[in-house]
Design a protein around this motif. Structure first.
Motif, PDB file in Angstrom:
ATOM      1  N   SER A  31      19.802  39.456  89.275  1.00  0.00           N
ATOM      2  CA  SER A  31      20.455  39.888  88.040  1.00  0.00           C
ATOM      3  C   SER A  31      20.875  38.689  87.212  1.00  0.00           C
ATOM      4  CB  SER A  31      21.682  40.757  88.330  1.00  0.00           C
ATOM      5  OG  SER A  31      22.719  39.965  88.880  1.00  0.00           O
ATOM      6  N   LYS A  32      21.093  38.962  85.942  1.00  0.00           N
ATOM      7  CA  LYS A  32      21.614  37.975  85.003  1.00  0.00           C
ATOM      8  C   LYS A  32      23.127  38.148  85.000  1.00  0.00           C
ATOM      9  CE  LYS A  32      20.975  39.011  80.675  1.00  0.00           C
ATOM     10  NZ  LYS A  32      20.395  39.164  79.335  1.00  0.00           N
ATOM     11  N   TRP A  33      23.878  37.062  85.213  1.00  0.00           N
ATOM     12  CA  TRP A  33      25.342  37.125  85.168  1.00  0.00           C
ATOM     13  C   TRP A  33      25.763  36.617  83.807  1.00  0.00           C
ATOM     14  CZ3 TRP A  33      27.608  39.361  89.321  1.00  0.00           C
ATOM     15  CH2 TRP A  33      28.990  39.522  89.245  1.00  0.00           C
ATOM     16  N   ASP A  34      26.136  37.546  82.925  1.00  0.00           N
ATOM     17  CA  ASP A  34      26.428  37.197  81.540  1.00  0.00           C
ATOM     18  C   ASP A  34      27.685  37.906  81.066  1.00  0.00           C
ATOM     19  OD1 ASP A  34      25.591  39.821  81.373  1.00  0.00           O
ATOM     20  OD2 ASP A  34      23.972  39.455  79.968  1.00  0.00           O
ATOM     21  N   GLY A  35      27.961  37.791  79.782  1.00  0.00           N
ATOM     22  CA  GLY A  35      29.106  38.467  79.199  1.00  0.00           C
ATOM     23  C   GLY A  35      30.436  37.789  79.497  1.00  0.00           C
ATOM     24  N   VAL A  36      30.416  36.573  80.007  1.00  0.00           N
ATOM     25  CA  VAL A  36      31.654  35.845  80.314  1.00  0.00           C
ATOM     26  C   VAL A  36      32.162  35.216  79.020  1.00  0.00           C
ATOM     27  CG1 VAL A  36      32.645  33.934  81.637  1.00  0.00           C
ATOM     28  CG2 VAL A  36      30.947  35.444  82.692  1.00  0.00           C
ATOM     29  N   LYS A  37      33.333  35.633  78.566  1.00  0.00           N
ATOM     30  CA  LYS A  37      33.877  35.181  77.279  1.00  0.00           C
ATOM     31  C   LYS A  37      34.900  34.057  77.422  1.00  0.00           C
ATOM     32  CE  LYS A  37      31.698  38.474  75.078  1.00  0.00           C
ATOM     33  NZ  LYS A  37      30.293  38.200  74.910  1.00  0.00           N
ATOM     34  N   ASN A  38      35.661  34.041  78.504  1.00  0.00           N
ATOM     35  CA  ASN A  38      36.699  33.044  78.711  1.00  0.00           C
ATOM     36  C   ASN A  38      36.064  31.650  78.813  1.00  0.00           C
ATOM     37  OD1 ASN A  38      38.231  31.288  80.816  1.00  0.00           O
ATOM     38  ND2 ASN A  38      39.772  32.707  80.040  1.00  0.00           N
ATOM     39  N   LYS A  39      36.600  30.687  78.052  1.00  0.00           N
ATOM     40  CA  LYS A  39      36.010  29.335  78.000  1.00  0.00           C
ATOM     41  C   LYS A  39      36.062  28.639  79.356  1.00  0.00           C
ATOM     42  CE  LYS A  39      34.851  29.409  73.716  1.00  0.00           C
ATOM     43  NZ  LYS A  39      33.459  29.741  73.441  1.00  0.00           N
ATOM     44  N   GLN A  40      37.132  28.803  80.110  1.00  0.00           N
ATOM     45  CA  GLN A  40      37.217  28.163  81.424  1.00  0.00           C
ATOM     46  C   GLN A  40      36.201  28.776  82.384  1.00  0.00           C
ATOM     47  OE1 GLN A  40      41.107  28.118  83.230  1.00  0.00           O
ATOM     48  NE2 GLN A  40      40.443  26.721  84.834  1.00  0.00           N
ATOM     49  N   ALA A  41      36.059  30.111  82.353  1.00  0.00           N
ATOM     50  CA  ALA A  41      35.074  30.780  83.207  1.00  0.00           C
ATOM     51  C   ALA A  41      33.652  30.352  82.813  1.00  0.00           C
ATOM     52  CB  ALA A  41      35.234  32.291  83.120  1.00  0.00           C
ATOM     53  N   GLN A  42      33.399  30.201  81.496  1.00  0.00           N
ATOM     54  CA  GLN A  42      32.086  29.724  81.040  1.00  0.00           C
ATOM     55  C   GLN A  42      31.821  28.313  81.547  1.00  0.00           C
ATOM     56  OE1 GLN A  42      31.814  29.992  76.782  1.00  0.00           O
ATOM     57  NE2 GLN A  42      31.470  32.200  76.811  1.00  0.00           N
ATOM     58  N   LYS A  43      32.840  27.470  81.533  1.00  0.00           N
ATOM     59  CA  LYS A  43      32.688  26.096  82.031  1.00  0.00           C
ATOM     60  C   LYS A  43      32.274  26.127  83.504  1.00  0.00           C
ATOM     61  CE  LYS A  43      35.299  21.853  82.690  1.00  0.00           C
ATOM     62  NZ  LYS A  43      36.626  21.245  82.685  1.00  0.00           N
ATOM     63  N   HIS A  44      32.875  27.023  84.275  1.00  0.00           N
ATOM     64  CA  HIS A  44      32.500  27.148  85.688  1.00  0.00           C
ATOM     65  C   HIS A  44      31.051  27.613  85.822  1.00  0.00           C
ATOM     66  CE1 HIS A  44      36.486  26.163  86.844  1.00  0.00           C
ATOM     67  NE2 HIS A  44      37.014  27.347  86.652  1.00  0.00           N
ATOM     68  N   LEU A  45      30.646  28.601  85.005  1.00  0.00           N
ATOM     69  CA  LEU A  45      29.250  29.071  85.052  1.00  0.00           C
ATOM     70  C   LEU A  45      28.293  27.919  84.745  1.00  0.00           C
ATOM     71  CD1 LEU A  45      28.909  32.570  83.304  1.00  0.00           C
ATOM     72  CD2 LEU A  45      28.618  32.026  85.716  1.00  0.00           C
TER      73      LEU A  45
END
Length: 154
Positions: A31-45
């Motif tokens: 699966s594609k793990w997407d839809g993460v809006k929080n900037k800190q969570a995006q940095k982790h991704l």
């Protein structure tokens, strides 16, 4: 001399009504793990690398627990309106789900980022905490035999 880098571990949260372990396990577990809006969570991704392992965590009112493990199979890429994503594949289901209350009560998990930032959807997991959660859950049943199954007492 050790080549490459140390494997990193993460926790990915999802509401089971939106995307459950059963959904993840279907279609070959990819699966594609997407839809993460929080900037800190995006940095982790964006910090995730191929073969990093992630705890698959059901959040929400009814079920706050680790239910499985996925592996990163495609690193961060841009993806239209959703911003960016990583692709993950199911590695295996936990032998026994590990509930949030159980984790909070375990001395070996003291200071885990999940407890400090409970709303963050992507959380780094130190190796010692990863090992302890896998131990609490009795390890995970590997679906493809390619990964670190932790403790598997059968």
């Amino acid at each position: 001399m050790k080549m490459g880098r140390e494997k990193q571990y993460w926790l990915l949260k999802t509401e089971p009504g939106e995307w459950s372990w059963e959904d993840q396990s279907a279609n070959g577990g990819l699966s594609k793990w997407d839809g993460v809006k929080n900037k800190q969570a995006q940095k982790h991704l964006k910090s995730m690398r191929l073969a990093d392992l992630c705890l698959f965590y059901h959040s929400g009112a009814k079920a706050r627990r680790v239910v499985g493990v996925v592996s990163v199979v495609r690193e961060w890429y841009l993806d239209g309106e959703d911003g960016g994503a990583v692709d993950v594949r199911a590695v295996g289901e936990m032998a026994r789900p590990v509930d949030l209350k159980e984790m909070k009560g375990d001395a070996g998990l003291k200071g885990f980022g999940l407890f400090r930032q409970p709303r963050l959807s992507v959380v780094p997991v130190p190796a010692d905490i990863w090992d302890r959660i896998c131990e609490l859950g009795g390890g995970f049943k590997e679906e493809d035999g390619d990964g670190d199954g932790g403790e598997d007492d059968e």
